[in-house]
Scaffold this motif. Sequence first.
Motif, PDB file in Angstrom:
ATOM      1  N   PHE A  31       0.847  -1.209   0.000  1.00 21.20           N
ATOM      2  CA  PHE A  31       0.000   0.000   0.000  1.00 21.20           C
ATOM      3  C   PHE A  31       0.879   1.255   0.000  1.00 21.20           C
ATOM      4  O   PHE A  31       0.721   2.156  -0.823  1.00 21.20           O
ATOM      5  N   ALA A  32       1.834   1.293   0.924  1.00 25.62           N
ATOM      6  CA  ALA A  32       2.636   2.516   1.098  1.00 25.62           C
ATOM      7  C   ALA A  32       3.569   2.751  -0.089  1.00 25.62           C
ATOM      8  O   ALA A  32       3.740   3.901  -0.526  1.00 25.62           O
ATOM      9  N   THR A  33       4.153   1.705  -0.611  1.00 31.64           N
ATOM     10  CA  THR A  33       5.180   1.889  -1.643  1.00 31.64           C
ATOM     11  C   THR A  33       4.586   1.854  -3.044  1.00 31.64           C
ATOM     12  O   THR A  33       4.669   2.837  -3.777  1.00 31.64           O
ATOM     13  N   GLU A  34       3.962   0.717  -3.405  1.00 32.28           N
ATOM     14  CA  GLU A  34       3.495   0.596  -4.797  1.00 32.28           C
ATOM     15  C   GLU A  34       2.287   1.477  -5.049  1.00 32.28           C
ATOM     16  O   GLU A  34       2.131   2.044  -6.122  1.00 32.28           O
ATOM     17  N   GLN A  35       1.381   1.593  -4.062  1.00 30.52           N
ATOM     18  CA  GLN A  35       0.162   2.358  -4.321  1.00 30.52           C
ATOM     19  C   GLN A  35       0.345   3.861  -4.040  1.00 30.52           C
ATOM     20  O   GLN A  35      -0.092   4.680  -4.823  1.00 30.52           O
ATOM     21  N   LEU A  36       1.004   4.195  -2.939  1.00 36.06           N
ATOM     22  CA  LEU A  36       1.164   5.634  -2.623  1.00 36.06           C
ATOM     23  C   LEU A  36       2.501   6.194  -3.095  1.00 36.06           C
ATOM     24  O   LEU A  36       2.720   7.404  -3.053  1.00 36.06           O
ATOM     25  N   GLY A  37       3.426   5.323  -3.493  1.00 38.54           N
ATOM     26  CA  GLY A  37       4.718   5.804  -3.994  1.00 38.54           C
ATOM     27  C   GLY A  37       5.670   6.279  -2.908  1.00 38.54           C
ATOM     28  O   GLY A  37       6.601   7.049  -3.169  1.00 38.54           O
TER      29      GLY A  37
END
Length: 285
Positions: A172-178
Amino acid sequence: MGQIQRVGVVGGGLMGSGIAEVSVRAGLDVVLSEIDEDAAAAARARIRKSMDRAVGNGKLDEATRDSALERLNITTRLADQADRQLVVEAVAENPEVKTSVFAELDRIVTDRDAVLASNTSSIPIAKLAGATERPGSVIGIHFFNPVPVLKLVELVPSLVTTEETVRRAGEFATEQLGKQPIRAQDRAGFVVNALLVPYLLSAVRMYESGFASAEDIDNGMVLGCAHPMGPLTLADMVGLDTVVAIADSMHAEYGDPGYAAPPLLRRMVDAGLLGKKSGKGFYQY
Ligand code: CAA
Ligand code: NAD
């Protein structure tokens, strides 16, 4: 379990507004819960202002802003979090308030695989997990202020967080929110605040002792160390109530006098001088 699409945010203050903003801008559907209509309206205005700033500097176009705002549902009922796949709690840094929110989320959120995250700066994740009957699903996802600008998140599993929860929160934090993650142990202050807060408290002590003016302390660190802002300006931006609450958790955990909130800081909070969010702290806004 598919990718997360339905996100919940509890608390729409400085941080919750930012977390909701980056989530809707990432294409996710967000329910943001606040305590009353005034707080809900303030959260909506804060998110709108931040997105307008992004439109103003060419980072976002108006149509994308409008479609992002359509994915944002601001509510005063925590029960509206029922169908969420991941919820980030971002209420005040107070263990009693946070544990009661987690106990309620445990009853409300129907998907037993949902991730229940906290944006706490310093409260042990295990304590929040212990308020639920699904401690394996509870994790810290610690964002940094201002959320739309700063890249870091600290991922903080407790001793009983499942690997699946860590994986989904990380995705969620990395791939989705960058965002860019670092992993921290479940110790008060995690990595960044364990280093940052003693520095902020030292600056307050220096000012309190009359050693230097607020402006000179801040200019010292901005001009001498190329920090983007000085420690007293930063404390005002974080919120002096939040700085005291973080100091209290770290002091309780480690007993180190370097973590004790200086009397001046506590008195400013008692007097309602909370920094930028109240209009006055070390500076006037
Ligand atoms: N919301 C959204 N965007 C914002 C913003 C906000 N509140 N404030 C600034 N920005 C954006 C601006 O739009 C601008 O974007 P572009 O580059 O796309 O134009 C960019 O940030 C720079 O802004 P400015 O030129 O207005 O101002 P600046 O260069 O002085 O930067 C700052 C402002 C980003 C806040 C910078 O001073 C900074 O990074 N300060 C340090 C912040 C920091 O240390 N935060 C961590 C606090 S500790 C914490 O969060 C953890 C905790 O648990 C307490
Ligand atoms: P804030 O005071 O700006 O906002 C807290 C919000 O929570 C308020 O709008 C309040 O109305 C709302 N709230 C309180 N109880 C609620 C409830 N039961 N249900 C729904 N909403 C409720 O605080 P903040 O600065 O956004 O901090 C929130 C959390 O994020 C804290 O745990 C803090 O430590 C952490 N944090 C803060 C910063 C920062 O720089 N301020 C940075 C990272 C993490």
